[in-house]
Design a protein around this motif. Sequence first.
Motif, PDB file in Angstrom:
ATOM      1  N   PRO A 190       9.305 -10.040  -5.422  1.00 25.19           N
ATOM      2  CA  PRO A 190      10.014 -10.326  -6.672  1.00 25.19           C
ATOM      3  C   PRO A 190       9.548 -11.571  -7.422  1.00 25.19           C
ATOM      4  CG  PRO A 190      11.321 -11.074  -4.802  1.00 25.19           C
ATOM      5  CD  PRO A 190      10.098 -10.414  -4.226  1.00 25.19           C
ATOM      6  N   TRP A 191       8.356 -12.068  -7.129  1.00 26.45           N
ATOM      7  CA  TRP A 191       7.850 -13.242  -7.855  1.00 26.45           C
ATOM      8  C   TRP A 191       7.918 -12.980  -9.361  1.00 26.45           C
ATOM      9  CZ3 TRP A 191       6.515 -18.004  -6.081  1.00 26.45           C
ATOM     10  CH2 TRP A 191       5.893 -18.867  -6.998  1.00 26.45           C
ATOM     11  N   MET A 199       0.852   5.567  -9.716  1.00 26.98           N
ATOM     12  CA  MET A 199       0.114   4.419  -9.232  1.00 26.98           C
ATOM     13  C   MET A 199       0.715   3.901  -7.931  1.00 26.98           C
ATOM     14  SD  MET A 199      -0.951   2.099 -12.517  1.00 26.98           S
ATOM     15  CE  MET A 199      -2.109   1.204 -11.467  1.00 26.98           C
ATOM     16  N   ILE A 200       0.026   2.951  -7.326  1.00 24.73           N
ATOM     17  CA  ILE A 200       0.470   2.332  -6.082  1.00 24.73           C
ATOM     18  C   ILE A 200       0.497   0.817  -6.278  1.00 24.73           C
ATOM     19  CG2 ILE A 200      -0.011   2.011  -3.627  1.00 24.73           C
ATOM     20  CD1 ILE A 200      -1.751   4.604  -3.862  1.00 24.73           C
ATOM     21  N   ASP A 201       1.655   0.209  -6.001  1.00 23.39           N
ATOM     22  CA  ASP A 201       1.753  -1.251  -6.009  1.00 23.39           C
ATOM     23  C   ASP A 201       1.128  -1.736  -4.710  1.00 23.39           C
ATOM     24  OD1 ASP A 201       2.453  -3.937  -5.985  1.00 23.39           O
ATOM     25  OD2 ASP A 201       4.440  -3.587  -6.835  1.00 23.39           O
ATOM     26  N   ALA A 202      -0.014  -2.410  -4.813  1.00 27.39           N
ATOM     27  CA  ALA A 202      -0.797  -2.775  -3.631  1.00 27.39           C
ATOM     28  C   ALA A 202      -0.256  -3.973  -2.873  1.00 27.39           C
ATOM     29  CB  ALA A 202      -2.254  -3.042  -4.040  1.00 27.39           C
ATOM     30  N   HIS A 203       0.797  -4.631  -3.403  1.00 27.13           N
ATOM     31  CA  HIS A 203       1.303  -5.830  -2.711  1.00 27.13           C
ATOM     32  C   HIS A 203       2.662  -6.201  -3.291  1.00 27.13           C
ATOM     33  CE1 HIS A 203       0.479  -9.658  -0.442  1.00 27.13           C
ATOM     34  NE2 HIS A 203       1.431 -10.078  -1.254  1.00 27.13           N
ATOM     35  N   ILE A 204       3.708  -6.012  -2.492  1.00 28.65           N
ATOM     36  CA  ILE A 204       5.055  -6.358  -2.937  1.00 28.65           C
ATOM     37  C   ILE A 204       5.885  -6.755  -1.721  1.00 28.65           C
ATOM     38  CG2 ILE A 204       5.815  -3.929  -2.793  1.00 28.65           C
ATOM     39  CD1 ILE A 204       7.631  -4.540  -5.253  1.00 28.65           C
ATOM     40  N   HIS A 205       6.803  -7.714  -1.931  1.00 28.58           N
ATOM     41  CA  HIS A 205       7.703  -8.181  -0.870  1.00 28.58           C
ATOM     42  C   HIS A 205       9.043  -7.475  -1.035  1.00 28.58           C
ATOM     43  CE1 HIS A 205       5.109 -11.607   0.444  1.00 28.58           C
ATOM     44  NE2 HIS A 205       4.701 -11.537  -0.809  1.00 28.58           N
ATOM     45  N   LEU A 206       9.120  -6.232  -0.642  1.00 28.90           N
ATOM     46  CA  LEU A 206      10.318  -5.430  -0.861  1.00 28.90           C
ATOM     47  C   LEU A 206      11.557  -6.028  -0.210  1.00 28.90           C
ATOM     48  CD1 LEU A 206       9.460  -1.639  -0.560  1.00 28.90           C
ATOM     49  CD2 LEU A 206       9.991  -2.964  -2.612  1.00 28.90           C
ATOM     50  N   GLU A 207      11.373  -6.589   1.002  1.00 26.35           N
ATOM     51  CA  GLU A 207      12.545  -7.048   1.745  1.00 26.35           C
ATOM     52  C   GLU A 207      13.163  -8.309   1.142  1.00 26.35           C
ATOM     53  OE1 GLU A 207      12.446  -9.970   3.764  1.00 26.35           O
ATOM     54  OE2 GLU A 207      10.384 -10.390   3.228  1.00 26.35           O
ATOM     55  N   GLN A 208      12.544  -8.875   0.121  1.00 23.39           N
ATOM     56  CA  GLN A 208      13.102 -10.056  -0.528  1.00 23.39           C
ATOM     57  C   GLN A 208      13.985  -9.714  -1.731  1.00 23.39           C
ATOM     58  OE1 GLN A 208      10.246 -13.173  -1.311  1.00 23.39           O
ATOM     59  NE2 GLN A 208       9.339 -12.990   0.722  1.00 23.39           N
ATOM     60  N   VAL A 210       2.848  -0.846  -1.098  1.00 19.35           N
ATOM     61  CA  VAL A 210       2.421  -1.510   0.128  1.00 19.35           C
ATOM     62  C   VAL A 210       3.308  -2.745   0.290  1.00 19.35           C
ATOM     63  CG1 VAL A 210       0.530  -2.633   1.348  1.00 19.35           C
ATOM     64  CG2 VAL A 210       0.066  -0.656  -0.123  1.00 19.35           C
ATOM     65  N   ALA A 211       4.222  -2.672   1.245  1.00 15.37           N
ATOM     66  CA  ALA A 211       5.230  -3.717   1.441  1.00 15.37           C
ATOM     67  C   ALA A 211       4.772  -4.689   2.513  1.00 15.37           C
ATOM     68  CB  ALA A 211       6.566  -3.086   1.824  1.00 15.37           C
ATOM     69  N   VAL A 212       4.462  -5.909   2.109  1.00 14.74           N
ATOM     70  CA  VAL A 212       3.981  -6.924   3.050  1.00 14.74           C
ATOM     71  C   VAL A 212       5.151  -7.709   3.629  1.00 14.74           C
ATOM     72  CG1 VAL A 212       1.760  -7.126   1.906  1.00 14.74           C
ATOM     73  CG2 VAL A 212       3.638  -8.605   1.188  1.00 14.74           C
ATOM     74  N   SER A 213       4.868  -8.448   4.694  1.00 10.96           N
ATOM     75  CA  SER A 213       5.905  -9.187   5.415  1.00 10.96           C
ATOM     76  C   SER A 213       5.547 -10.661   5.534  1.00 10.96           C
ATOM     77  CB  SER A 213       6.104  -8.580   6.802  1.00 10.96           C
ATOM     78  OG  SER A 213       6.380  -7.193   6.714  1.00 10.96           O
ATOM     79  N   MET A 214       6.579 -11.480   5.760  1.00 12.16           N
ATOM     80  CA  MET A 214       6.427 -12.934   5.775  1.00 12.16           C
ATOM     81  C   MET A 214       6.397 -13.537   7.181  1.00 12.16           C
ATOM     82  SD  MET A 214       6.522 -14.115   2.554  1.00 12.16           S
ATOM     83  CE  MET A 214       7.157 -15.788   2.667  1.00 12.16           C
ATOM     84  N   ASN A 215       7.147 -12.956   8.115  1.00 13.66           N
ATOM     85  CA  ASN A 215       7.301 -13.495   9.468  1.00 13.66           C
ATOM     86  C   ASN A 215       7.964 -12.417  10.317  1.00 13.66           C
ATOM     87  OD1 ASN A 215      10.111 -13.642   8.778  1.00 13.66           O
ATOM     88  ND2 ASN A 215       9.721 -15.657   7.864  1.00 13.66           N
ATOM     89  N   ALA A 239      10.729  -7.070  10.629  1.00 10.04           N
ATOM     90  CA  ALA A 239      11.795  -6.170  11.064  1.00 10.04           C
ATOM     91  C   ALA A 239      12.504  -5.543   9.873  1.00 10.04           C
ATOM     92  CB  ALA A 239      12.782  -6.923  11.944  1.00 10.04           C
ATOM     93  N   ARG A 240      12.738  -6.329   8.819  1.00 12.00           N
ATOM     94  CA  ARG A 240      13.386  -5.793   7.628  1.00 12.00           C
ATOM     95  C   ARG A 240      12.474  -4.803   6.903  1.00 12.00           C
ATOM     96  NH1 ARG A 240      14.740 -11.252   7.415  1.00 12.00           N
ATOM     97  NH2 ARG A 240      13.318 -11.700   5.681  1.00 12.00           N
ATOM     98  N   THR A 241      11.187  -5.110   6.851  1.00 16.27           N
ATOM     99  CA  THR A 241      10.236  -4.192   6.217  1.00 16.27           C
ATOM    100  C   THR A 241      10.163  -2.884   6.992  1.00 16.27           C
ATOM    101  OG1 THR A 241       8.921  -6.049   5.370  1.00 16.27           O
ATOM    102  CG2 THR A 241       7.829  -3.908   5.491  1.00 16.27           C
TER     103      THR A 241
END
Length: 267
Positions: free
Chosen positions: A210-211, A1-10, A32-37, A42-44
Amino acid sequence: MIDAHIHLEQYEPDVLEDMLAELRGQGVESLVAVSMNLGSCARTLELAGKAPELIKPAYGYHPEQPLPDEDELAALLRFIEEHAADMAAVGEIGLPYYSRAEALERGEAFETEPYIRLLDTLLGLAARLGKPVVLHAVYEDALTACDLLDKHGIRDAHFHWFKGPEEAVARMIERGYYISFTPDIVYEPEIQVLAKRYPPELVMAETDGPWPFEGPFTGRPTHPAMIRDVAAAWGALHGYSPAEAEALLSANTQRFYRLHKGTGSLE
């Protein structure tokens, strides 16, 4: 499967390293690793560079935080353009529903218009680059987001962890926008009702890690493998076996994010 939305860099680095190493054995092909700012982007980017077959980056500005200043916004827009060829989407972007609600509850004023202008700018960039968008736009904010998507002619929109009024749901279905469900589909009746309503071909699974989650997940770190729990719960609502549900949601995610099956690479 594919995780369609995760904040990996957190995630903490040691936790992340162990988690990524075990994903294949737990039935997770890519993320799919989304970003905050800008800093998050840059971390992603760095993480995706270490595991490009596994991590598909998305770059954006999360709306539940103070607005960027002009210099940061200009730098962010440049960053997105420079890395457009290797990103899955522009995201996470959207409108600050929760920040606004909390401010109003405290009796404080909250200006939404600057956030609408920011979203308009980011959607305009996504349209010019021909990229899908990942949206944080819930409840009445979804209608404003739909207006802006129409303005820019964007059809590839993913409303993650969506909740909203029937007017928004009907409009999103008519436009063919995708939504994704988190592990809370296992225990939240409101989410289960939406899951029954939304067309199966427009649905994906996510963790938003990681919510943390409640119900049977209380006290457990959020792990991408939880999308298999999402698939099983969603499938049960539609009469699919867990395997059938996993296959359908995976195919939807591959199609939306233009991923090659089996490799996770971008088309």
